[in-house]
Design an enzyme around this catalytic site. Sequence first.
Site, mmCIF file in Angstrom:
data_model
loop_
_atom_site.group_PDB
_atom_site.id
_atom_site.type_symbol
_atom_site.label_atom_id
_atom_site.label_comp_id
_atom_site.label_asym_id
_atom_site.label_seq_id
_atom_site.Cartn_x
_atom_site.Cartn_y
_atom_site.Cartn_z
ATOM 1 N N HIS A 308 0.815 -1.250 -0.055
ATOM 2 C CA HIS A 308 -0.038 0.157 0.017
ATOM 3 C C HIS A 308 0.894 1.366 -0.140
ATOM 4 O O HIS A 308 2.017 1.279 0.693
ATOM 5 C CB HIS A 308 -0.635 -0.044 1.292
ATOM 6 C CG HIS A 308 -2.043 0.799 0.957
ATOM 7 N ND1 HIS A 308 -1.882 2.366 1.450
ATOM 8 C CD2 HIS A 308 -3.338 0.537 0.726
ATOM 9 C CE1 HIS A 308 -3.022 2.964 1.165
ATOM 10 N NE2 HIS A 308 -3.982 1.861 0.984
ATOM 11 N N ASP A 366 -7.887 -5.132 0.000
ATOM 12 C CA ASP A 366 -8.466 -6.005 -1.312
ATOM 13 C C ASP A 366 -8.035 -7.259 -0.912
ATOM 14 O O ASP A 366 -8.527 -8.168 -1.948
ATOM 15 C CB ASP A 366 -7.910 -5.483 -2.649
ATOM 16 C CG ASP A 366 -8.435 -3.960 -3.020
ATOM 17 O OD1 ASP A 366 -7.691 -3.040 -3.013
ATOM 18 O OD2 ASP A 366 -9.680 -3.949 -2.848
HETATM 19 C C1 SDX Z 1 -6.140 0.117 -2.833
HETATM 20 O O1 SDX Z 1 -4.585 4.494 -2.102
HETATM 21 C C2 SDX Z 1 -5.443 3.782 -1.362
HETATM 22 O O2 SDX Z 1 -5.650 4.327 -0.340
HETATM 23 C C3 SDX Z 1 -6.038 2.921 -1.931
HETATM 24 C C4 SDX Z 1 -6.848 1.992 -1.068
HETATM 25 C C5 SDX Z 1 -8.144 2.422 -0.913
HETATM 26 O O3 SDX Z 1 -8.957 2.158 -0.083
HETATM 27 O O4 SDX Z 1 -8.526 3.518 -1.958
HETATM 28 O O5 SDX Z 1 -6.395 1.391 -0.018
HETATM 29 C C6 SDX Z 1 -7.506 0.511 -2.086
HETATM 30 O O6 SDX Z 1 -6.135 0.373 -3.998
HETATM 31 C C7 SDX Z 1 -5.557 -0.788 -2.102
HETATM 32 C C8 SDX Z 1 -4.196 -1.287 -3.391
HETATM 33 C C9 SDX Z 1 -4.653 -2.505 -3.820
HETATM 34 N N1 SDX Z 1 -3.700 -2.948 -4.779
HETATM 35 C C10 SDX Z 1 -3.087 -4.190 -4.793
HETATM 36 O O7 SDX Z 1 -3.245 -4.877 -4.042
HETATM 37 C C11 SDX Z 1 -2.129 -4.066 -6.080
HETATM 38 C C12 SDX Z 1 -0.633 -4.951 -5.379
HETATM 39 N N2 SDX Z 1 0.099 -3.823 -4.904
HETATM 40 C C13 SDX Z 1 1.119 -2.833 -5.448
HETATM 41 O O8 SDX Z 1 0.803 -2.727 -6.675
HETATM 42 C C14 SDX Z 1 1.522 -1.793 -4.855
HETATM 43 O O9 SDX Z 1 1.753 -2.265 -3.427
HETATM 44 C C15 SDX Z 1 0.600 -0.274 -4.617
HETATM 45 C C16 SDX Z 1 0.396 0.270 -5.905
HETATM 46 C C17 SDX Z 1 -0.595 -0.731 -3.750
HETATM 47 C C18 SDX Z 1 1.500 0.523 -3.978
HETATM 48 O O10 SDX Z 1 2.272 0.804 -4.963
HETATM 49 P P1 SDX Z 1 3.554 2.005 -4.334
HETATM 50 O O11 SDX Z 1 3.430 2.859 -3.135
HETATM 51 O O12 SDX Z 1 3.716 3.017 -5.790
HETATM 52 O O13 SDX Z 1 4.870 1.111 -4.191
HETATM 53 P P2 SDX Z 1 6.022 0.655 -5.292
HETATM 54 O O14 SDX Z 1 5.423 0.210 -6.491
HETATM 55 O O15 SDX Z 1 6.865 1.896 -5.759
HETATM 56 O O16 SDX Z 1 6.749 -0.486 -4.501
HETATM 57 C C19 SDX Z 1 7.647 -0.455 -3.590
HETATM 58 C C20 SDX Z 1 8.313 -1.671 -3.486
HETATM 59 C C21 SDX Z 1 8.782 -2.116 -4.901
HETATM 60 O O17 SDX Z 1 10.207 -2.767 -4.897
HETATM 61 P P3 SDX Z 1 11.469 -2.268 -5.038
HETATM 62 O O18 SDX Z 1 11.646 -1.275 -6.168
HETATM 63 O O19 SDX Z 1 11.687 -1.144 -3.696
HETATM 64 O O20 SDX Z 1 12.519 -3.408 -4.980
HETATM 65 O O21 SDX Z 1 7.652 -2.624 -3.078
HETATM 66 C C22 SDX Z 1 7.599 -3.567 -4.092
HETATM 67 C C23 SDX Z 1 7.683 -3.102 -5.459
HETATM 68 O O22 SDX Z 1 8.199 -3.732 -6.587
HETATM 69 N N3 SDX Z 1 5.995 -4.050 -4.189
HETATM 70 C C24 SDX Z 1 5.647 -5.178 -4.519
HETATM 71 C C25 SDX Z 1 4.098 -5.122 -4.244
HETATM 72 N N4 SDX Z 1 3.768 -3.881 -4.027
HETATM 73 C C26 SDX Z 1 4.953 -3.260 -4.031
HETATM 74 N N5 SDX Z 1 6.215 -6.427 -4.688
HETATM 75 C C27 SDX Z 1 5.528 -7.320 -4.915
HETATM 76 N N6 SDX Z 1 4.004 -7.378 -4.599
HETATM 77 C C28 SDX Z 1 3.495 -6.201 -4.475
HETATM 78 N N7 SDX Z 1 2.276 -6.213 -4.311
#
Ligand code: SDX
Length: 431
Positions: A308, A366
Amino acid sequence: MSEKKLILKDPGSGKELELPVKESTIGPGAVDLGKLYRKLGYFSYDPGFLATASCASRITYIDGEAGTLLYRGYPIEQLAEKSTFIEVAYLLMYGELPDQEQLTSFQNIILHHTMLNENLKKFYGGFYHDAHPMAVMVGVVGSLSAFYHDSTDVENPRHREISAQRLVAKMPTIAAAVYKRTIGEPFMYPRNELSYCGNLLRMMFGVPCEEYEVDPLMERALDLLFILHADHEQNASTATVRQAGSSGADPFACVAAGIASLWGPAHGGANEAVLDMLAEIGDVKNIPKYIEMAKDKESGFRLMGFGHRVYKNYDPRAKIIRDVCHQLLNKMGNTHDPMFELALRLEEIALSDEYFIERKLYPNVDFYSGIIYRAMGLPNNMFTVMFAIARTVGWVAHWMEMMSDPAQKIGRPRQVYLGPGKRDYTGLDQR
Ligand code: SDX
């Protein structure tokens, strides 16, 4: 106490600039960069808005490190336990918990605006039979602008309230019709004697040829899910509604834009993607392979329902939903739902893995919600539609807050230009 200021010094010109800090009631304040371009000639740069406050709001507060979520100051755990979705909708839209008279009046208004214009139903027939329900939602909600334009003077507070109430009231009817279209069953009319969630269950799962008995267990579980999904500060879809609304656009069109943004798998579309992912993993023995894929950037695979932007601790909503999952599945008799078992093991294994621990990647709202919707009998592609019903309350609350601010301006971000410098046109024969 004197106003806090931040001093910026331009290394090139040596100029210094005092920037005021906008204080918050709780949580971080923000440096007001309004003068930055005029005085020093720089824009601020923060793609994805990781450290940018796009507005000031009094609606929802999140502390990502502590895993705290407050709706108008009330902890989500207390609202989940003691409130109802309609009461939470009133709280988010009007700022205070209603007294009995206010609650009864608000509930009556919502329940008496649940019907759709009969001509609007013709839109459903125009969509391809296997269109994604969210595609239909975007289209049908956007079309409300073509039917309910008697109260869309966005400068008129009463018009804003009427549009907001219409949206909250009609979303379940629209969503249920989207579901009925996918299964080829007749649309059901709302019944005013039922609760908000009871009405939705009956419009989705009832049929005209027999009475439908609302299951109080499902009704309460749905009401709780809607409370948890009602608002979440400046998430992508709420920020979209604010951005669209900042130009004075029609409120129904703004919410349609919010639905479009929520649909993305990185946002509300994740609940559908979680169940698709669990189905792909299939068995506990495959979990290690998928955990490794999630850690491999080249794989393009992410563990859906994990991580998140704000929560760097457990999403408090995920904890509550996880418990409801347990209770609902137990009471519905499918205590050994393979998907739920798989989800529990996936969570356990992921949270013991250094990659997830280091990046503070916890299950989010989710991760478990889809399992409950599936237990209710909904197909995966309807899960984000359910999210949209609940989040409509947050969208309209933020839209009303923004539009009632006399200082409100159109959102018009700038950019860092990396394209070619000025050059003259060359004729085809010279290329
Ligand atoms: C919702 O914003 C809100 O409040 C949203 C929400 C709401 O109520 O409105 O809470 C609802 O949308 C919840 C999120 C649902 N999405 C998912 O579950 C999709 C999977 N999660 C991600 O794609 C991700 O975690 C996000 C999009 C939720 C957050 O992404 P960020 O903050 O942009 O973080 P990032 O992509 O920069 O990741 C940081 C690191 C990275 O690794 P490094 O580059 O540091 O090595 O964490 C890793 C990412 O690769 N990472 C993951 C991951 N999420 C982040 N690696 C594997 N699996 C994941 N799910």
